[in-house]
Design an enzyme around this catalytic site. Structure first.
Site, PDB file in Angstrom:
ATOM      1  N   ASN A  24      -9.967   0.015  -1.990  1.00 53.42           N
ATOM      2  CA  ASN A  24      -9.469  -0.038  -0.579  1.00 53.42           C
ATOM      3  C   ASN A  24      -9.737  -0.030   0.620  1.00 53.42           C
ATOM      4  O   ASN A  24     -10.973   0.755   0.821  1.00 53.42           O
ATOM      5  CB  ASN A  24      -8.137   0.785  -0.692  1.00 53.42           C
ATOM      6  CG  ASN A  24      -6.434   0.437  -1.399  1.00 53.42           C
ATOM      7  OD1 ASN A  24      -6.285  -0.036  -1.763  1.00 53.42           O
ATOM      8  ND2 ASN A  24      -6.210   1.960  -0.741  1.00 53.42           N
ATOM      9  N   ASP A  63       1.119  -1.456  -0.120  1.00 55.76           N
ATOM     10  CA  ASP A  63      -0.571   0.067   0.020  1.00 55.76           C
ATOM     11  C   ASP A  63       0.961   1.262   0.219  1.00 55.76           C
ATOM     12  O   ASP A  63       2.008   0.915  -0.382  1.00 55.76           O
ATOM     13  CB  ASP A  63      -1.205   0.098   1.784  1.00 55.76           C
ATOM     14  CG  ASP A  63      -2.450   0.621   1.151  1.00 55.76           C
ATOM     15  OD1 ASP A  63      -2.617   1.030   0.206  1.00 55.76           O
ATOM     16  OD2 ASP A  63      -3.082   1.140   2.124  1.00 55.76           O
TER      17      ASP A  63
END
Length: 396
Positions: A285, A107
């Site tokens: 996400n 990420d």
């Protein structure tokens, strides 16, 4: 249109198969949830949810998550990379046994965190040189705090390293509000929360010359963290403007030529998510909501069994009764996992990925690599070791 089962094998997905997976999502109107994980337990919850929902899943690790995985006592500057690699190896060990496509992703990586990114790329290169595929399938560079020119230039530099290994690059242009893993944009100018079509095209123009394996997180009012619907003004229809502008600029026959990503999805309404997916979002996400669900499963269990969790011996059924079956970590961690499984399934339903893949576990094995062009001497040595082991077993 062929089914996803016909196109992509179960287990960890990288390279050409990853491109096929994301194209299938874009062309069939669904997005894949990308869940931040900080342990084998949270990763297993995602895998279980994907199997139950019959959906692909993306398991991602942040810099802070990687450091946590390595252990908070580890103060080595490479701890985040070490922990991230450890999670990737765990996923590669078990993913195929769940029978669904799994993407391993890292990420947000801000400029100050590039040494972490470098460490993971080193691991990718080592794995690729041995086995012909990278350890991770995808990485994200988040240089949205930098000027656009610098942001894109650094992405180009890294993408050129990644492309020969067919690693997917996700980048961010425009700023997602709130706070995420040490990057704080809570006081940002609201206008900077909306990326322009021209900014998106600048990214496309630069990265498409290197490889088609990239996606863009374009801001449309997104904010990291939890908030009530309506408290943040999301404009997912802007994503359609990005697609139309790039389509016009490159003369594409595709209605949605760009792979887009949605960040800061916690608290988004179902309609906002639906609009984002319809405009080419192939990944969303999820972190805040799944963090809460994991805790909530434990919270509910503790509240229900509190009288059994105050001592090793002694509970409402008797002063000499043991409580091990209540405080055993496998019991209360499992309750946390079950709650997280339910929440991840909910995201798969909202993103339309539910039911896109029929789980297949026949012949499943760990995906820790099979040697690419193995050295004959290595094969002879392995054969000798196997033969010795068999002889020892037979003598017993």
């Amino acid at each position: 249109m062929a089914s996803l089962n016909e196109l992509v094998p179960p287990g960890v997905v990288t390279g050409d198969n990853l491109l096929v997976l994301f194209k299938h999502a874009r062309d069939n109107g669904y997005a894949i949830p990308a869940v931040n994980c900080t342990s084998s337990s949270t990763a297993n919850a995602c895998l279980e949810a994907a199997k139950k929902a019959k959906s692909p899943v993306i398991i991602q690790v942040s810099n802070g998550g990687g450091a946590f995985l390595a252990g908070k006592a580890v103060k080595d500057p490479n701890a985040a990379a070490v922990g991230s690699v450890a999670l990737a190896m765990h996923i590669r060990s078990v993913a195929a046994y769940y029978g669904i496509p799994v993407v391993i992703h890292s990420d947000h990586c801000a400029k100050k965190l590039l040494p972490w990114f470098d460490g993971m790329l080193d691991a990718d290169k080592e794995f690729f040189d041995k086995y012909g595929e990278p350890l991770f399938g995808s990485h994200m560079l988040d240089l949205s705090e930098e000027p656009d020119e610098e942001n894109i230039a650094i992405c180009v530099e890294y993408f050129k390293k990644m492309a020969p290994m067919k690693i997917w690059l996700e980048m961010e242009i425009g700023i997602t509000g709130g706070e995420e893993d040490g990057v704080n944009n809570e006081g940002i100018d609201p206008e900077k929360l909306y990326t322009s079509p021209e900014q998106v095209y600048s990214v496309y123009e630069s990265l498409s010359k290197i490889s088609p394996m990239f996606s863009i997180a374009a801001a449309f009012g997104n904010v990291h963290g939890v908030y009530k619907p309506g408290n943040v003004k999301l404009s997912p229809e802007r994503l359609g403007h990005h697609q139309a502008h790039t389509k016009k600029m490159i003369g594409s026959g595709l209605e949605k030529p760009i792979f887009l990503v949605m960040h800061g999805g916690s608290g988004s309404t179902d309609d906002e998510i639906k609009t984002a997916v319809s405009n080419g979002v192939i990944k969303m996400n999820i972190d805040t909501d799944t963090q809460w669900s994991y805790w909530d499963g434990l919270r509910v269990f503790e509240k229900e069994k509190r009288d059994y969790l105050q001592a090793q011996i002694g509970n409402p059924t008797g002063a000499d009764k043991p409580n091990k079956k209540f405080y055993d970590p496998r019991v209360w961690i499992r309750k946390a996992e079950e709650a997280m499984v339910t929440r991840v399934e909910t995201s798969m339903d909202k993103l339309n990925s539910k039911g896109t893949y029929e789980p297949k576990t026949e012949g499943a094995t760990p995906q820790l690599g099979s040697l690419k062009n193995p050295n004959p001497i290595t094969l002879v040595c392995l054969g000798a070791l196997l033969g010795s082991a068999v002889m020892l077993i037979l003598k017993k």
